[in-house]
Design a protein around this motif. Sequence first.
Motif, short mmCIF file in Angstrom:
data_model
loop_
_atom_site.label_atom_id
_atom_site.label_comp_id
_atom_site.label_asym_id
_atom_site.label_seq_id
_atom_site.Cartn_x
_atom_site.Cartn_y
_atom_site.Cartn_z
N ASP A 69 55.60 37.00 38.96
CA ASP A 69 55.24 35.69 38.40
C ASP A 69 55.00 34.63 39.47
N GLY A 70 55.27 34.95 40.73
CA GLY A 70 55.07 34.00 41.82
C GLY A 70 56.23 33.04 42.03
N ASP A 71 57.36 33.30 41.38
CA ASP A 71 58.55 32.47 41.51
C ASP A 71 59.40 33.01 42.66
N ILE A 72 59.03 32.65 43.88
CA ILE A 72 59.70 33.20 45.07
C ILE A 72 61.14 32.73 45.16
N LYS A 73 61.40 31.47 44.89
CA LYS A 73 62.77 30.96 44.93
C LYS A 73 63.64 31.71 43.92
N GLY A 104 57.73 35.14 50.41
CA GLY A 104 56.71 34.19 49.98
C GLY A 104 55.36 34.46 50.62
N SER A 105 55.34 34.78 51.92
CA SER A 105 54.07 35.06 52.58
C SER A 105 53.45 36.36 52.07
N MET A 106 54.29 37.36 51.73
CA MET A 106 53.77 38.61 51.16
C MET A 106 53.13 38.32 49.80
N ARG A 107 53.82 37.58 48.95
CA ARG A 107 53.32 37.32 47.60
C ARG A 107 52.09 36.40 47.63
N ASN A 108 52.09 35.43 48.54
CA ASN A 108 50.98 34.48 48.61
C ASN A 108 49.69 35.10 49.14
N ALA A 109 49.76 36.31 49.69
CA ALA A 109 48.55 37.01 50.13
C ALA A 109 47.72 37.49 48.94
N SER A 110 48.33 37.51 47.75
CA SER A 110 47.65 37.97 46.54
C SER A 110 47.54 36.84 45.52
N ALA A 111 46.40 36.80 44.85
CA ALA A 111 46.23 35.83 43.77
C ALA A 111 47.03 36.27 42.55
N SER A 112 47.08 37.59 42.33
CA SER A 112 47.88 38.11 41.22
C SER A 112 48.46 39.47 41.59
N VAL A 113 49.58 39.78 40.96
CA VAL A 113 50.28 41.04 41.20
C VAL A 113 50.79 41.54 39.85
N SER A 114 50.69 42.86 39.65
CA SER A 114 51.32 43.47 38.47
C SER A 114 52.02 44.75 38.93
N LYS A 115 53.01 45.17 38.17
CA LYS A 115 53.76 46.39 38.48
C LYS A 115 53.81 47.23 37.21
N ASN A 116 53.50 48.52 37.36
CA ASN A 116 53.54 49.47 36.26
C ASN A 116 54.57 50.53 36.61
N LYS A 140 49.68 46.68 41.55
CA LYS A 140 48.25 46.34 41.62
C LYS A 140 48.16 44.89 42.09
N MET A 141 47.41 44.67 43.17
CA MET A 141 47.26 43.33 43.74
C MET A 141 45.78 42.94 43.71
N THR A 142 45.55 41.67 43.43
CA THR A 142 44.21 41.10 43.53
C THR A 142 44.28 39.99 44.57
N HIS A 144 42.72 36.82 47.05
CA HIS A 144 42.09 35.55 46.69
C HIS A 144 40.57 35.63 46.63
N GLN A 145 39.98 36.71 47.14
CA GLN A 145 38.53 36.91 47.05
C GLN A 145 38.17 37.80 45.86
N GLY A 146 39.18 38.26 45.10
CA GLY A 146 38.94 39.08 43.92
C GLY A 146 39.00 40.58 44.16
N LYS A 147 39.28 41.00 45.39
CA LYS A 147 39.38 42.43 45.70
C LYS A 147 40.70 42.97 45.14
N VAL A 148 40.61 44.11 44.44
CA VAL A 148 41.78 44.73 43.82
C VAL A 148 42.20 45.95 44.63
N ASP A 149 43.51 46.13 44.80
CA ASP A 149 44.05 47.29 45.49
C ASP A 149 45.33 47.70 44.79
N SER A 150 45.72 48.96 44.96
CA SER A 150 46.95 49.48 44.35
C SER A 150 47.72 50.30 45.37
N ILE A 151 49.03 50.26 45.24
CA ILE A 151 49.93 51.04 46.09
C ILE A 151 51.02 51.61 45.20
#
Length: 176
Positions: A69-73, A104-116, A140-142, A144-151
């Motif tokens: 959700d981007g709530d790093i704190k 925070g820097s890891m999460r801020n590298a992505s516009a969105s993140v989901s976990k399955n 799955k990470m997207t 800021h340029q819209g590129k999607v990747d998964s790990i």
Amino acid sequence: MKHALFVSIFVVFLFGCNSNQDQSGAKSDSAVAKEQLSYPFTPKYSINWRPGDEKNALLVLDCLKKYVDGDIKGCVSYFADTAAFIADKFYYRGSRDSLEGVIGSMRNASASVSKNFDSWMTLYYPDKDDTWVTLWYTEKMTDHQGKVDSIYYTDDVLVKNGKIVEYDEKQRLFPK
């Protein structure tokens, strides 16, 4: 006539689906006598474990939900005052405050993140008094340029006194 046929089919179906079959030949792992095994290797840790308290899994999953959700704190509030974070070619051990910047820097590298999640397991090691939560999931990470990747991740998380003290993340990259 139709009614009698329906009743006959129903009775055959009912008795044909009887699930009270004798399964005396089937054995579970817990029913098998425990024999002494001589392993060809010695484990670094312990192989003496039992199921752990699932509240620890809930704690780790709540932490990851805050991350998604981007709530790093909120995410780092689940960590102990001093914690370790281990990842591919990365090791951090230090204060929760400094960990907030790392996460925070890891999460801020992505516009969105989901976990399955495939699954998770909580194990308690009585000889160490340790509780580990192991997670298996795809992230799955997207960017800021819209590129999607998964790990694909397998994470081992050590929880003590209701706080994460070590987060050990292993990853497998998907083929292109």
